[in-house]
Design an enzyme around this catalytic site. Structure first.
Site, PDB file in Angstrom:
ATOM      1  N   GLY A 181       0.796  -1.214   0.000  1.00  0.00           N
ATOM      2  CA  GLY A 181       0.000   0.000   0.000  1.00  0.00           C
ATOM      3  C   GLY A 181       0.832   1.268   0.000  1.00  0.00           C
ATOM      4  N   SER A 182       0.334   2.284   0.687  1.00  0.00           N
ATOM      5  CA  SER A 182       0.936   3.617   0.611  1.00  0.00           C
ATOM      6  C   SER A 182       2.302   3.724   1.273  1.00  0.00           C
ATOM      7  CB  SER A 182      -0.019   4.648   1.220  1.00  0.00           C
ATOM      8  OG  SER A 182      -1.176   4.771   0.429  1.00  0.00           O
ATOM      9  N   THR A 183       2.740   2.700   2.008  1.00  0.00           N
ATOM     10  CA  THR A 183       4.118   2.751   2.511  1.00  0.00           C
ATOM     11  C   THR A 183       5.096   2.813   1.341  1.00  0.00           C
ATOM     12  OG1 THR A 183       4.211   0.321   2.621  1.00  0.00           O
ATOM     13  CG2 THR A 183       3.604   1.493   4.636  1.00  0.00           C
ATOM     14  N   LYS A 233       4.842   4.690  -1.125  1.00  0.00           N
ATOM     15  CA  LYS A 233       5.000   6.083  -1.555  1.00  0.00           C
ATOM     16  C   LYS A 233       6.288   6.680  -1.005  1.00  0.00           C
ATOM     17  CE  LYS A 233       0.037   6.784  -2.045  1.00  0.00           C
ATOM     18  NZ  LYS A 233      -1.200   7.301  -1.424  1.00  0.00           N
TER      19      LYS A 233
END
Length: 536
Positions: free
Chosen positions: A258-260, A262
């Site tokens: 997921g957004s980790t 990013k």
């Protein structure tokens, strides 16, 4: 010459006779010695970084029979059944009637059971002392320590690693019987290990999740200080160790993080030189590509600066940064920091990340915000350590490793200026972004949330999430990286949200608050920390 011939005939006649004798002997009789040697072989203790024993050998008695000496098989089996539970009459009768020289009846009896059998006084029934592996902490470090089988041979985890270093071969050859061996010192801190497990158990119950995991990693040396995957098992009684849900999710499970991710996309963009912290990207409208629409979960619908893209976790802004860098450089960067290759460490249970066979623009865009690539949580933490420790990638280790050794092993993968920028962004996200619930007063925590929708029947489901919070502390000079994951969490009672900021971040906060003092870190309060320390 006659005397010489006679001597040769006599010597080779004896050798031939013994070979025939061994060839005609019962198989069970021959296995008696190999089984005894293997089960009596010592294993080294496994200790944590402070010398606390995590695994050791204890002596136990195992019951055997010598069928050739049994007078009345029926009577022997009936008497044994009177003091031992769950005796298989048919199987024991078959073994004791076989006429073999030696057969195992039951391994690892309790002292009380041994005393009761001895009191029966049955001829041809005896005991052999074996060694059994004992884990004082029970399930606390089960996925790291691993398991041994009935013959005390390592079959998983560090136990298997120890055997693979040559101990198993020595024991099989009978060259290491009942010998004291130097303990194997791990990088784990048993106290922090207990804290991480306690926090995760509480988190699973509070958020009604199906699984959870966490790791505390030394950012300077690559040492794993603690690592837990739930559900786990008790290695002293591993009846459920092979159940599907007991998988070591931290190193043997792969997930879309997921957004980790990013954080890695942002670091890539900054390190490429094509983007800097003062740049901005238009996130006012969703991105249309092929049949897909890329939008933001809580969109600001305006132009966002790079720090704003990070703290607001903008999919649109992150995708545009990846597009500036390019597909090939994107793939090369993730490979360089170890997210696309199989991780090397002492644990045998390590999964290989998955990625598209061919990267196209759509792949690069979705991977930029954590969809389309699956990797292990442990190597996500390892790559994050390189983001905050000055740009050095260190292979993770479960064995004690000194700082000097780590410097030799380290590989430079980022510019130090990029690492400085990432420390700033991590801290900013906890101060003003989605990581506010991870703040621990006095320890300057920074981090990034990750809320990934899980794939169900080939489609992403908005009802099932895999959440993570990737953190480091203290952010002015990061010593440790902490990652907590939680699988399919539900909203906490009385609350409506179930994103990573609502569950994974508070779990990290609890881990940091409880473990930081044990790791030798002093809290600092206010802007005049130096004056405060002097006053003490």
């Amino acid at each position: 010459m006659a005397i010489a011939i006679a001597c040769f005939v006599a010597v080779y006649g004896v050798i031939g006779g013994r070979l025939v004798q061994y060839g005609l002997s019962e198989i069970d009789s021959g296995s008696r010695y190999s089984a005894a040697d293997r089960s009596l072989a010592s294993r080294p203790d496994i200790v944590d970084r402070s010398g606390i024993v995590l695994a050791t050998d204890i002596r136990v008695a195992s019951l055997f029979g010598e069928p050739r000496r049994i007078v009345d098989v029926d009577e022997a089996v009936e008497e044994l059944a009177s003091v031992l539970p769950d005796v298989d009459y048919k199987e024991w009768h078959r073994k004791l009637s076989s006429g073999a020289g030696f057969v195992w009846l039951r391994r690892e009896l309790t002292p009380r059971q041994q005393a009761d059998v001895l009191a029966l006084g049955i001829p041809g029934i005896g005991f052999r002392t074996e060694k059994r592996r004992f884990y004082p902490g029970g399930p606390v470090a089960s996925h790291i320590l691993g398991l041994v089988n009935i013959d005390n041979a390592g079959i998983a985890g560090i136990e298997k690693y120890v055997d693979d270093q040559g101990l198993g071969t020595l024991q099989d050859l009978g060259l290491d019987v009942d010998t004291e061996l130097a303990p194997v010192k791990l990088s784990l801190d048993a106290r922090v290990q207990h804290i991480v497990r306690d926090v995760l158990v509480d988190g699973m119950e509070r958020y009604k999740a199906i699984a959870a995991g966490g790791v505390v990693l030394d950012a300077k040396t690559g040492e794993v200080v603690a690592m837990v995957s739930l559900p786990d098992y008790d290695p002293n009684n591993p009846y459920n160790a092979l159940d599907k849900d007991r998988l070591n999710r931290m190193s043997a499970g792969t997930f879309e993080m997921g957004s980790t991710f990013k954080a890695f996309t942002t670091a890539m963009a900054l390190d490429s030189g094509k983007v800097d912290l003062n740049d901005s990207f238009d996130a006012s409208r969703p991105i249309q590509i092929a049949r897909f629409t890329i939008s933001d979960f809580h969109g600001k619908k305006r132009v966002l600066s790079v720090p704003e893209i990070f703290i607001y976790s903008s999919n649109i802004g992150t995708a545009k940064m990846a597009d500036v860098v390019g597909i090939e450089q994107h793939r090369e960067f993730l490979t360089r920091i170890g997210l696309l290759t199989r991780m090397e460490t002492e644990l045998p249970e390590v999964a290989k990340p998955t990625q598209p066979d061919e990267w196209k623009k759509l792949n690069s865009i979705t991977i930029s915000f954590g969809h389309g690539v699956s990797t292990t949580p442990l190597q996500t933490a390892v790559a994050a350590a390189a983001l905050v420790n000055g740009g050095t990638l260190l292979k993770p280790t479960f064995l004690a490793r000194g700082a000097d050794h780590a410097k030799v092993l380290g590989k430079k993968v980022l510019d130090p200026a990029t690492s400085d920028a990432m420390r700033y962004l991590f801290r900013l996200n906890v101060e003003k972004g989605s990581g506010r619930r991870a703040e621990v007063e006095g320890f300057v925590v920074g981090g990034k949330t990750g809320t990934a929708e899980k794939v169900v029947n080939g489609r992403y489901s908005s009802e099932k999430r895999f959440n993570a919070f990737l953190a480091a502390f203290p952010m002015d000079d990061p010593q440790y990286v902490v990652l907590a994951i939680i699988d399919e969490p539900k909203p906490e009672e009385g609350k409506s949200g179930a994103t990573a900021g609502m569950n994974a971040a508070p779990m990290v906060r609890e881990i940091v608050a409880r473990s930081a003092p044990l790791l030798g870190l002093m809290p600092r309060f206010g802007e005049d920390e130096d004056a405060l320390l002097v006053s003490y």
